[in-house]
Write an enzyme that holds these catalytic residues in place. Structure first.
Site: not given
Ligand code: NAI
Length: 507
Positions: A122, A143, A193
């Site tokens: 994001s 996204h 955003n």
């Molecule tokens: P989260 O923390 O819930 O999940 C991230 C997951 O990725 C975790 O399970 C972690 O173990 C895993 N992970 C970390 N490094 C890794 C790697 N090198 N290889 C494989 N798995 C790995 O995070 P979330 O909220 O799901 O966000 C994920 C992405 O989505 C980020 O880039 C965030 O900026 C983006 N995003 C998040 C939003 C939100 O509202 N949470 C909205 C839109 C985009």
């Protein structure tokens, strides 16, 4: 591998977003591989997804058969190598440039050359993510918004080197998954955003100068059609998250003052008043806590006769409201006369004026027009009966005139709330700045006006898009309002977009 119709989708990162993306891809019929570096995370995400699908079945929103089929299509994998035949990879791992770049390099080596590498980032530049790859053209932003299964919008983000065909393919896939896709050029905050920043920033600025309270400002913006006011929305998002998005857009724009974070919010973050999740933000949450009451307006007596002034520059929203207002006053027994060819917009009664805000404070306008009994009302974009509307009075206006101004707004079916004499009041300045930000995004080729409208309505549930508001207003009134805010505050925040400036001249 099958990239043409229904490619195998590899989702990397099984957190809140990755699990949601896996769900929508599987429900759309794709075979989905789910990978996470955290041991057992992908399998746990699939189990949890099974429970969510069960809940959908219980609510009658999904057939048992469809749920089972979708779940069966999702395969947690312990090693990336197991997913080598994926035609589309969507990464939703930690928001960190180096971690994402390392992953993309691995994917580039592993997947077929025509496979698409998409990122759900994001805030990280797609151009920067693609740097260092042999074929940067296959990297694109996809996204999604949280919660993925419910939120309709997908921003398809192109970096400097993203191939048009790759962006188009992801656009089509998102559409096939039941989403509304919008093309965006990779720039800080992409569309939503970025354009949403003024919704928070204007209210935070008003709070900083103590123009009114969170409850009143929220009520005014709900009156403009927003489901949630900025304060309750920031409380819901979490002030830490909201502050960090603002800070990242600010820094990515080299400290452009337009995006400067607010000390009001910094304080809330520092103090742990994070909003709902911590039990307290602008408002208190928890059992037994009631929603704050708005102050009761002090209503004077209605005048017996008024003169309606209309310079013709208010746009359709004002014209519709003016019509309703005149009818309501007439019904209330007030004699209404219309002044043709006036230079201002509003109601004149017994020597006092209640005028539409034009970006000047009431006191400035009272001095310039040598008219002490002056009050201003906010832009009536919706002004539905029962909704709150801000008004402000010049420093020299008598209490009697202030009460009469409130009574005239109440006669229009509104709940008047007096705020400090601040330029552009609440709704007018907020919507003008949202329009301005959207106009700048279009000027810079980030998106089209239609794309901006769609993105704001679907990504953050705005009641209308910025360009739809503009169509209900008047481009010159908007530029004049922002110029006057600029004249009042003297900074870089209130800077009219070239897109609006040109249209203002052309009108
Ligand atoms: P989260 O923390 O819930 O999940 C991230 C997951 O990725 C975790 O399970 C972690 O173990 C895993 N992970 C970390 N490094 C890794 C790697 N090198 N290889 C494989 N798995 C790995 O995070 P979330 O909220 O799901 O966000 C994920 C992405 O989505 C980020 O880039 C965030 O900026 C983006 N995003 C998040 C939003 C939100 O509202 N949470 C909205 C839109 C985009």
């Amino acid at each position: 591998m099958n990239t043409s119709t229904s490619p195998t989708v590899l989702v990397i990162g099984a957190g809140i977003m990755g699990a949601g993306i896996a769900q929508v891809a599987a429900q759309a019929g794709h075979a989905v591989m789910l990978f996470d570096t955290r041991e057992g995370a992908a399998a746990a995400a699939k189990d949890k997804l099974g429970q969510s699908l069960q809940a959908l079945i219980a609510k009658g929103r999904l057939s048992e058969q469809a749920a089972h089929a979708a779940l069966a299509r999702i395969q947690p994998v312990g090693r990336l190598e197991e997913a080598a035949d994926a035609g589309l990879a969507v990464e939703a791992i930690v928001e960190n440039l180096e971690a994402k770049r390392t992953l993309l390099r691995q994917l580039e080596a592993l997947l077929a050359p025509e496979a698409i590498l998409a990122s759900n980032t994001s805030s990280i530049s797609i151009t920067a993510l693609a740097n260092g790859l042999k074929a940067p053209g296959r990297v694109v932003g996809m996204h999604f918004f949280n919660p993925v299964p419910l939120m309709k919008l997908v921003e398809v983000v192109s970096g400097l080197q993203t191939e048009a065909a790759v962006a188009e393919r992801v656009f089509q896939l998102a559409t096939a998954w039941g989403k509304t896709a919008v093309h965006a050029r990779s720039t800080p905050g992409f569309i939503v955003n970025r354009i949403a920043r003024p919704y928070y920033a204007e209210t935070l600025a008003l709070l900083q100068e103590r123009a009114s309270s969170p409850a009143v400002l929220d009520a005014c913006l709900r009156g403009a059609g927003f489901r949630m006011g900025p304060c309750e929305l920031m409380d819901l998002i979490g002030h830490d998250t909201n502050f960090s998005v603002t800070e990242s857009v600010y820094q990515a724009n080299f400290g452009d003052k337009r995006y400067q974070p607010s000390l009001v919010q910094r304080d809330m973050v520092d103090g742990g008043l994070l909003g709902r999740k911590s039990g307290r933000g602008f408002f208190a949450y928890g059992e037994g806590v009631s929603t704050p009451e708005l102050p009761a307006p002090r209503l004077g007596a209605l005048p017996t006769r008024v003169r309606w002034h209309d310079s013709g520059d208010g746009g359709p929203a004002l014209a519709a409201f003016g019509q309703r207002w005149r009818e309501a006053l007439t019904t209330a027994g007030v004699a209404v006369e219309t002044v043709a060819g006036s230079t201002w917009i509003g109601v004149e009664a017994e020597g006092g004026r209640l005028a539409l805000t034009d970006g000047r404070t009431a006191s400035q306008r009272a001095a310039e027009e040598a008219h002490a009994e002056l009050a201003l009302f906010d832009w009536p974009v919706v002004a539905a009966p029962g909704s709150t509307m801000a008004f402000a009075a010049a420093a020299g206006a008598s209490p009697a005139w202030q009460g009469q101004a409130a009574a005239m707004l109440a006669a229009a079916g509104l709940q008047p709330q007096q705020v400090e004499d601040t330029p552009g009041l609440v709704v007018a300045r907020t919507l003008a700045m949202l329009i301005n930000e959207a106009a700048d995004a279009v000027q810079q080729g980030v998106c089209t006006p239609e794309g901006a409208d769609l993105a704001m309505k679907l990504g953050v549930n705005y009641p209308a898009g910025p360009f739809e508001w503009l169509a209900r207003w008047d481009v010159r009134a908007v530029t004049a309002l922002i110029d006057r805010l600029d004249g009042f505050y003297r900074g870089e925040r209130y800077r009219v977009s070239p897109w609006l400036r040109r249209r203002g001249w052309a009108r």
